[in-house]
Design an enzyme around this catalytic site. Sequence first.
Site, PDB file in Angstrom:
ATOM      1  N   CYS A   2       0.821  -1.207   0.000  1.00  0.00           N
ATOM      2  CA  CYS A   2       0.000   0.000   0.000  1.00  0.00           C
ATOM      3  C   CYS A   2       0.857   1.259   0.000  1.00  0.00           C
ATOM      4  O   CYS A   2       1.988   1.262   0.483  1.00  0.00           O
ATOM      5  CB  CYS A   2      -0.900   0.006   1.231  1.00  0.00           C
ATOM      6  SG  CYS A   2      -1.861  -1.507   1.455  1.00  0.00           S
ATOM      7  N   ARG A  27       4.537  -0.129  -6.408  1.00  0.00           N
ATOM      8  CA  ARG A  27       4.524  -0.917  -5.174  1.00  0.00           C
ATOM      9  C   ARG A  27       3.504  -2.054  -5.233  1.00  0.00           C
ATOM     10  O   ARG A  27       3.564  -2.973  -4.432  1.00  0.00           O
ATOM     11  CB  ARG A  27       4.212   0.000  -3.982  1.00  0.00           C
ATOM     12  CG  ARG A  27       5.267   1.050  -3.739  1.00  0.00           C
ATOM     13  CD  ARG A  27       4.811   2.083  -2.727  1.00  0.00           C
ATOM     14  NE  ARG A  27       4.636   1.519  -1.412  1.00  0.00           N
ATOM     15  CZ  ARG A  27       5.554   1.526  -0.467  1.00  0.00           C
ATOM     16  NH1 ARG A  27       6.747   2.046  -0.691  1.00  0.00           N
ATOM     17  NH2 ARG A  27       5.314   1.022   0.732  1.00  0.00           N
ATOM     18  N   TRP A  73      -3.265  -2.652  -1.344  1.00  0.00           N
ATOM     19  CA  TRP A  73      -3.002  -4.033  -1.749  1.00  0.00           C
ATOM     20  C   TRP A  73      -3.751  -4.900  -0.748  1.00  0.00           C
ATOM     21  O   TRP A  73      -3.459  -4.880   0.449  1.00  0.00           O
ATOM     22  CB  TRP A  73      -1.503  -4.313  -1.712  1.00  0.00           C
ATOM     23  CG  TRP A  73      -1.090  -5.604  -2.334  1.00  0.00           C
ATOM     24  CD1 TRP A  73      -0.909  -5.869  -3.658  1.00  0.00           C
ATOM     25  CD2 TRP A  73      -0.770  -6.825  -1.651  1.00  0.00           C
ATOM     26  NE1 TRP A  73      -0.495  -7.169  -3.841  1.00  0.00           N
ATOM     27  CE2 TRP A  73      -0.404  -7.783  -2.623  1.00  0.00           C
ATOM     28  CE3 TRP A  73      -0.761  -7.204  -0.301  1.00  0.00           C
ATOM     29  CZ2 TRP A  73      -0.029  -9.088  -2.303  1.00  0.00           C
ATOM     30  CZ3 TRP A  73      -0.393  -8.505   0.022  1.00  0.00           C
ATOM     31  CH2 TRP A  73      -0.034  -9.419  -0.972  1.00  0.00           C
ATOM     32  N   ASN A  97      -1.200   2.038   6.152  1.00  0.00           N
ATOM     33  CA  ASN A  97      -0.369   0.931   5.685  1.00  0.00           C
ATOM     34  C   ASN A  97      -0.027   0.056   6.878  1.00  0.00           C
ATOM     35  O   ASN A  97       0.235   0.573   7.969  1.00  0.00           O
ATOM     36  CB  ASN A  97       0.941   1.434   5.072  1.00  0.00           C
ATOM     37  CG  ASN A  97       0.752   2.079   3.733  1.00  0.00           C
ATOM     38  OD1 ASN A  97      -0.343   2.126   3.188  1.00  0.00           O
ATOM     39  ND2 ASN A  97       1.838   2.605   3.183  1.00  0.00           N
ATOM     40  N   GLY A  98       0.013  -1.258   6.665  1.00  0.00           N
ATOM     41  CA  GLY A  98       0.412  -2.155   7.735  1.00  0.00           C
ATOM     42  C   GLY A  98      -0.691  -3.127   8.106  1.00  0.00           C
ATOM     43  O   GLY A  98      -1.674  -3.298   7.374  1.00  0.00           O
ATOM     44  N   GLU A 461      16.662 -17.413  -9.518  1.00  0.00           N
ATOM     45  CA  GLU A 461      16.240 -16.061  -9.877  1.00  0.00           C
ATOM     46  C   GLU A 461      15.578 -16.038 -11.251  1.00  0.00           C
ATOM     47  O   GLU A 461      14.575 -15.352 -11.463  1.00  0.00           O
ATOM     48  CB  GLU A 461      17.450 -15.118  -9.846  1.00  0.00           C
ATOM     49  CG  GLU A 461      17.174 -13.689 -10.293  1.00  0.00           C
ATOM     50  CD  GLU A 461      16.174 -12.948  -9.422  1.00  0.00           C
ATOM     51  OE1 GLU A 461      15.723 -11.872  -9.851  1.00  0.00           O
ATOM     52  OE2 GLU A 461      15.840 -13.445  -8.317  1.00  0.00           O
ATOM     53  N   LYS A 465      11.738 -14.798 -11.981  1.00  0.00           N
ATOM     54  CA  LYS A 465      11.394 -13.744 -12.930  1.00  0.00           C
ATOM     55  C   LYS A 465      10.339 -14.230 -13.924  1.00  0.00           C
ATOM     56  O   LYS A 465       9.395 -13.518 -14.247  1.00  0.00           O
ATOM     57  CB  LYS A 465      12.637 -13.287 -13.691  1.00  0.00           C
ATOM     58  CG  LYS A 465      13.577 -12.429 -12.905  1.00  0.00           C
ATOM     59  CD  LYS A 465      12.953 -11.073 -12.596  1.00  0.00           C
ATOM     60  CE  LYS A 465      13.656 -10.417 -11.422  1.00  0.00           C
ATOM     61  NZ  LYS A 465      13.292 -10.998 -10.119  1.00  0.00           N
ATOM     62  N   GLU A 468       6.964 -14.569 -12.209  1.00  0.00           N
ATOM     63  CA  GLU A 468       6.441 -13.283 -11.758  1.00  0.00           C
ATOM     64  C   GLU A 468       5.689 -12.540 -12.852  1.00  0.00           C
ATOM     65  O   GLU A 468       4.605 -11.999 -12.605  1.00  0.00           O
ATOM     66  CB  GLU A 468       7.595 -12.381 -11.271  1.00  0.00           C
ATOM     67  CG  GLU A 468       8.035 -12.607  -9.850  1.00  0.00           C
ATOM     68  CD  GLU A 468       9.115 -11.618  -9.450  1.00  0.00           C
ATOM     69  OE1 GLU A 468       9.012 -11.048  -8.358  1.00  0.00           O
ATOM     70  OE2 GLU A 468      10.083 -11.430 -10.223  1.00  0.00           O
ATOM     71  N   HIS A 484      16.521 -36.951  -8.811  1.00  0.00           N
ATOM     72  CA  HIS A 484      15.869 -37.059  -7.507  1.00  0.00           C
ATOM     73  C   HIS A 484      14.468 -36.450  -7.526  1.00  0.00           C
ATOM     74  O   HIS A 484      14.000 -35.941  -6.506  1.00  0.00           O
ATOM     75  CB  HIS A 484      16.738 -36.399  -6.438  1.00  0.00           C
ATOM     76  CG  HIS A 484      18.066 -37.057  -6.271  1.00  0.00           C
ATOM     77  ND1 HIS A 484      18.250 -38.219  -5.569  1.00  0.00           N
ATOM     78  CD2 HIS A 484      19.291 -36.726  -6.768  1.00  0.00           C
ATOM     79  CE1 HIS A 484      19.518 -38.577  -5.611  1.00  0.00           C
ATOM     80  NE2 HIS A 484      20.170 -37.682  -6.336  1.00  0.00           N
ATOM     81  N   LYS A 584       5.687  -4.439  -5.013  1.00  0.00           N
ATOM     82  CA  LYS A 584       7.121  -4.162  -5.043  1.00  0.00           C
ATOM     83  C   LYS A 584       7.697  -4.141  -3.640  1.00  0.00           C
ATOM     84  O   LYS A 584       8.744  -4.707  -3.368  1.00  0.00           O
ATOM     85  CB  LYS A 584       7.373  -2.818  -5.728  1.00  0.00           C
ATOM     86  CG  LYS A 584       8.850  -2.444  -5.849  1.00  0.00           C
ATOM     87  CD  LYS A 584       9.553  -3.340  -6.831  1.00  0.00           C
ATOM     88  CE  LYS A 584      10.961  -2.867  -7.104  1.00  0.00           C
ATOM     89  NZ  LYS A 584      11.678  -3.757  -8.017  1.00  0.00           N
TER      90      LYS A 584
END
Length: 589
Positions: A2, A27, A73, A97-98, A461, A465, A468, A484, A584
């Site tokens: 947020c 964000r 968010w 926010n929070g 990574e 990506k 995402e 395995h 973000k």
Amino acid sequence: MCGIVGAVAQRNVVPILLEGLRRLEYRGYDSAGLVIVNNGLQRVRSVGRVASLTADCAAQQVHGHLGIAHTRWATHGAPSEANAHPHVSGKLAVVHNGIIENHEALRSRLKAAGFTFTSETDTEVIVHLIELHYRQSKNLLAATRAAVAELEGAYAIGVVSEDAPNRLICARRGSPLLIGLGIEENFIASDVSALLPVTQRVMYLEEGDVADIGLLSVDVYDAAGKPADRSVHVSELSADMAELGTYRHFMQKEIHEQPRALTDTLLVAVAQDHIQPEWFGFDAAEVLGKVNAVTFLACGTSYHAAKVATYWLEEIAGIPATAEIASEYRYRTSVPNPDALIVTISHKTLTICNVPESALTRASRLKFLTRAGPEIGVASTKAFTTQLAGLFLLTLVLAKLRGKLTPLQETAHLTALRGLPNKVQQALALEPQVEAWSHRFANKHHALFLGRGVHYPIALEGALKLKEISYIHAEAYPAGELKHGPLALVDEDMPVITIAPNDQLIEKLKSNLQEVRARGGELYVFADGDVHLEESPFVHVIKLPGGHNGALSPILHTIPLQLLSYHAALQKGTDVDKPRNLAKSVTVE
């Protein structure tokens, strides 16, 4: 997560609030809203993008000199207009926010006191609680201070009242909040980028602070209620640093900014002929000289950077190193080592961070600032490679302090770092070849990434990506683990993306690739220029310029993986810079 923007001015603040929200879009959010104080409270909320909120404000001709705004968010309650901020109670409005952890108990108490709830959010308890105290004190600052004293959890809040048309109250604990200082106007925001069009002079609130902001005054009170003097900083960022320019997406822009970002990050080091502990703080030699182990605390992409660093530290510096997922480490019982260095990537021992003004950076004894500049795309690119650069410098410093570097090795590493930006530029020149590959991913639903040794975290990574921003399910494994379990997934519909540097594991990696081909898998291999791999209709190879790049190889092999995820997302038609459900900046676990 947020985002918060607030303003009190002698001009119409609606454009300021909307532009601030637009700059916070990176964000991640699913709804947006604002309240303007103008002969009452004018509230506009919208599900979706800030552009929709902007259109609604124009249609309703919203105008005023005091206001708060928010991008949400969703945590408590689905994305909806009813759950969007600001929330209102009586003559008051709040953005937050929070997470309020005791919201259920407060909700029950406030319902018993006669308050009606219209949302599913934890935030609504805050505005009703402030209203409850305001009825008693008739003082907005006192009511806010009394209310936040009852909150458990994390919060950054902005509060306005129609009874106080030139007054903005804010408070923070556990979530960042800053005050922007103008000329006969002042602002609040959760991120300095929101305020860059109106001011670069900012004041950072500390834990438990409550502030009373007017046109000409800013009064800050600490957690004990005493007046507090918070220093004014001039932000190093500028408004145009967060603009798209000629690029199609911020992610593409930020991928191509990496040579510049690495040059700026490494400038302090490559301008010298010797490795200096002072790169990390004036007393770094004293602190780092006592270290016998390193623990990294990080999440997401930063965790992958930390994993790479554990390989570097153990091989080059000869020091035990572990990487921990921060959200897990926080709640598990660990065995403390008083001589271990705790490194946080974004324990206040050493922080590696891209934001000079961040709370983490300001709280850390030792620090190293990566100079990537603002990163708007949710999927991290230049922040990752500059983190790796900073971690490599830390490795060299610890190695030198421990007597693990010869003068010849020291010179060789610094020379390699000087050439790194140019090699990244050469890797970026592979984009047309990578884009051609991306067309093959348009109809794929799964992908497997393989790497060995220090390149395994780079495979992690790469998989992150791809999932995402293209929404292709992707996993990464050490190539030696194929038999395995992962090999059961391999067939003609599962592309296998492999990192193939010409290091001591290359022959073993080639054997792993044969295992994939024997099961009908299609290989996409990013190899060093001197790796011999025969191409075929089911084995595709893109070679990085030159031979093996030694310890810096993971940084170089990151570049084509970023390009692949970007172009695969274009083929899939997804929202590259704002992938669904993601944020973000993560402020809740």
